[in-house]
Structures are given as C-alpha cells and as structure tokens.
Design a protein around this motif. Sequence first.
Motif, PDB file in Angstrom:
ATOM      1  N   GLU A   7       4.918   2.104   4.589  1.00  0.00           N
ATOM      2  CA  GLU A   7       6.219   1.652   5.103  1.00  0.00           C
ATOM      3  C   GLU A   7       6.313   1.752   6.611  1.00  0.00           C
ATOM      4  N   THR A  62       0.832  -1.197   0.000  1.00  0.00           N
ATOM      5  CA  THR A  62       0.000   0.000   0.000  1.00  0.00           C
ATOM      6  C   THR A  62       0.867   1.247   0.000  1.00  0.00           C
ATOM      7  N   PRO A  63       0.491   2.248  -0.785  1.00  0.00           N
ATOM      8  CA  PRO A  63       1.276   3.483  -0.789  1.00  0.00           C
ATOM      9  C   PRO A  63       1.328   4.081   0.608  1.00  0.00           C
ATOM     10  N   GLY A  64       2.503   4.465   1.070  1.00  0.00           N
ATOM     11  CA  GLY A  64       2.616   5.095   2.389  1.00  0.00           C
ATOM     12  C   GLY A  64       2.550   4.127   3.547  1.00  0.00           C
TER      13      GLY A  64
END
Lengths: 279, 226
Positions: free
Chosen positions: B196, B192-194
């Motif tokens: 991390e 998913t983006p973001g």
Amino acid sequence: MGATKHARGDLPISLACYIAVMTYRGTDMRRRQLIAAAIVFAVPADAQAGPVVFAAASLTDALREVDRLWVARGNPALRLNFGASSTLARQMEEGAEPDVFISADERWMDRAAERNLIVPATRVSPIGNSLVLIAPADSTLRTALDRGTDLLALLGPGGRLATGDPAHVPVGRYARAALTWMGQWEALAPRLARAGNVRSALLLVERGEAPLGIVYATDAAISPAVRVVGTFPAASHPPIRYPFAVGARRDTPQARALLAFLTGPEAMEVYERLGFTRP
Amino acid sequence: MPWLTGEEWQAVRLSLVVAARAVAMGLPPALLVSLFLGRARVPGRGLLNVLVHLPLVLPPVVVGWLLLITFGLRGPVGHLLYAWFGIRLVFTTNGAALACAVTAFPLMVRAIRLSLEGVDPGLEDAARGLGAGALDRLLTITLPLAMPGVISGAITAYAVSLGAFGAVITFASNIPGETQTLPLAIYAALQTPGGEATAARLSMVSIGLAVLGLGLGEWAGRKLRP
C-alpha cells in the motif's frame, strides 16, 4: 444462466408504472413511450439472486459445471467471481462479502483468516493440482524437468515465460518455487511475462506470444491450443491445495449448505474429471 | 526525490517515455484522419468516424484484446510485422505505446477536427486562387492555423497515455522496465501484500504528472488562441 424468479410484487408494479406514465398528459406521446420503456426495463428481474462465490481463476470451468448441478437441484444460480486468489482476497479486505471463498493456495486463505474474513471452522481443502510447463499446441519443444534442465536455452532469445505474477498470484509463487528448485530462478526472473492470473498466462501461450508458460495441469487440459511440455516434480514446489471457506459476514445455513455441496460427492466428481487431484 | 526506489523511478520514466512515443505514433495518423474526415466527400466517412471513436466507448480491456489479436504474433498485422521487419509489439515498450496511442486516438482526432473546422475556408480558396498547390496550402495555411488544436490534442493524448491501464496490461502485459507504466505499477503494488505504501507514493506521482500535463494543456490552449 440458471433459474431466476420474479418477486411476486414486480409485475403489478411495472404495470402500474407503465399505465401511469402512458396516461400522463403533461408531455408528448413519444416521450411517454420512452420513459415507460425505460421504467419497464429498469425494474430488476432478479429478485432472488444466488449466493456469491469468489474462486481462483483455475476453477472457472469446474465451478461453472458444478453451478449447473446446483441449479438443477432447484437453487438460484451462483454468482461466480473468478480471479487471482490474491486479487479476490484484496477485494474481501476492501469490503466484498462473498458467501464462499476458494483460494488456490493456503497462504491467501491464511491471510483471509488473519483478517477475520472467513469462518475458520468451515475451512476445508478437498482438492489439489499439479504444475506443468506448457507451449503453444504447434510447438515441438520437449524437455524433462529436473534440477539441471536449462529452461533459458529452451526459451530462446527474446522469448518470455508466461505465468502468474510471482509477487502475489498463487501459480506464480508455485512457479517461482519450482524454478528455484531447478536452479533457474535467477536466470528466468527477468524473462517472465507476469500475468494477473493463471488464465491470462494461459492466453499468452495460446496466442503464441510466449513460447513457454507455467500453469496448472487442469488449465492445460482444458485448452486445445496448448500442449504440456513437462510436469514439475511434486517435490519442486509446496503442495498445491485449494482451501474452501464460508465468508465471515455471510455465515448462514444457506452458505454452509453451498459449501457442503461444493465439496460434496457430485462436485468432487466434476473436479476429478477435469484433472484436479485428491490430496 | 529520495522517497522513490530505483524500480519506482523506472516506472515513472517508462510512463513518460511510453506517453511520448504514443503521441509520436498517434499524431500523424490523427492528423491525416482529421483532414480526411473534415474535407473528403467520399461515402464511408461516417463509418470511419465511428471506428475512430471506438476506443473511447469500448471497455479498455476489449481495446487491448483487439490489439492482441491484430498485432500479436499470430495476428494478421503482427505476423507480417514480425516476418518482414522482426518487430514484436506484445511485451515491449512500443507495444505499450501503441496501446496508449489507440486509446488516445479519438481525443486527438476530435481536438484537431475542432481546430480544422475553425480555419476559414476563404483563406484556403484565396491561396488556391493565387496558385498555391494542395500540399503548399496544407503546410502554410491550414496546419499553422489549426496548430492550437493539434497541440492541445497532443497534450491531452500525453496525459491520457500516462493513465492508460486496461489496454496496456492486456496487450503489452506487465513487465517491469519494459511495459510497467505507473498505472500498472500501482496496480501490481496494490495486489502485493504490504504494497500500500508503494501504491500511495506512486499515486501521488501519478496525480502530480496528470495535473502538470493538464495544466500545460490549458496554458497552451490559451496561449495559442488567435
């Protein structure tokens, strides 16, 4: 898997190694044979490997056919890596360098462009797709797909709706948009089986584990084990487009020629035959 | 801990529950198989030994896929489980536990067999000479003496189950609250983006649990060595 060419230096080198090992007097015959065999099999046969293409999973069958056409023209076979566009984009962020990247939605290509992973000048979106609701082939479910349709009831108690993970997989995001348009998203969100890519979702419905699934029309067409229950109206989700682009670190004439072929008339004929649309 | 969201805590709790169920599911068969492989003198032992070790050697996705075609609704075993008992395994916590149990099975069998081989057969013979039946000998002599291996196997299986990914995601799928254990949650966060930061936090918890589990295994192994 297509034509591979031995580099001219390969054969003499293997032969030399083989002779050297077999005549070595320092160890017994069996050990020499084992080592010689290991060396012969370890010498790479594929000295001229083909270009790498990262493509959305829904293009699996189409690109394999296009690859055959590409090889028939005398080119080295493509190395195709299929997966969810999100997964592929992440791999590129982590350092993977495909020659061509094909995403199933504009958003992941935008993200790749933001991070300078593709050559924006080469970006084109020649094909599209539609979104369908599928069920296992022996299912008798039928429904129209309008704003008021009660998909939750159709799913039955305990049944799950298989589709790509709406958090990142393109088909999941299109599915979420369509379900929101139908007013069913809140009810169905906890009842989803979130697959890592569209083909995994297809597998779940094929095996009857999920009574319903949301995939692309082209995936449903290629699978005899599922049937289409209905097609989501085009107005219910953002237009499904497949942007193609050359990888930023592989901007060569060969890569551009490959992109031209992948978006050219021979390839377009294959895509259209398999159900992809022209936007 | 305040730095994990409710959903992330759910993944941690689910991991612990799935691992515990996996050990509960896997230990009795592992015990039986170990006893059979160690004691029985029938042909086919070699083949059984190979089958037992398959999950160790096969790619985890293959293990998950084989489970899917066997225990899925249309599989030979899954079909009967659903028809007779209404039991579904795919998409459920028990399914995730089964995938972990199968993944950890070879390790449990190896640990138990090792311990069983260390049991002095003379003691069992003496017991038999004194009139103890087979079950009696098993419960009062063999198992207590083999207990270090059984416990060590159980703890290793628990630790392995905490980390099982390929088999779980292929067989039980990725359903938050039902089958999304820590490794699956980390994987989903990475996609998913973001995500991390979430992935990093969950990874720390994962490492912590693994260290705890393995440390416990070491300690138990040492404590129980006769």
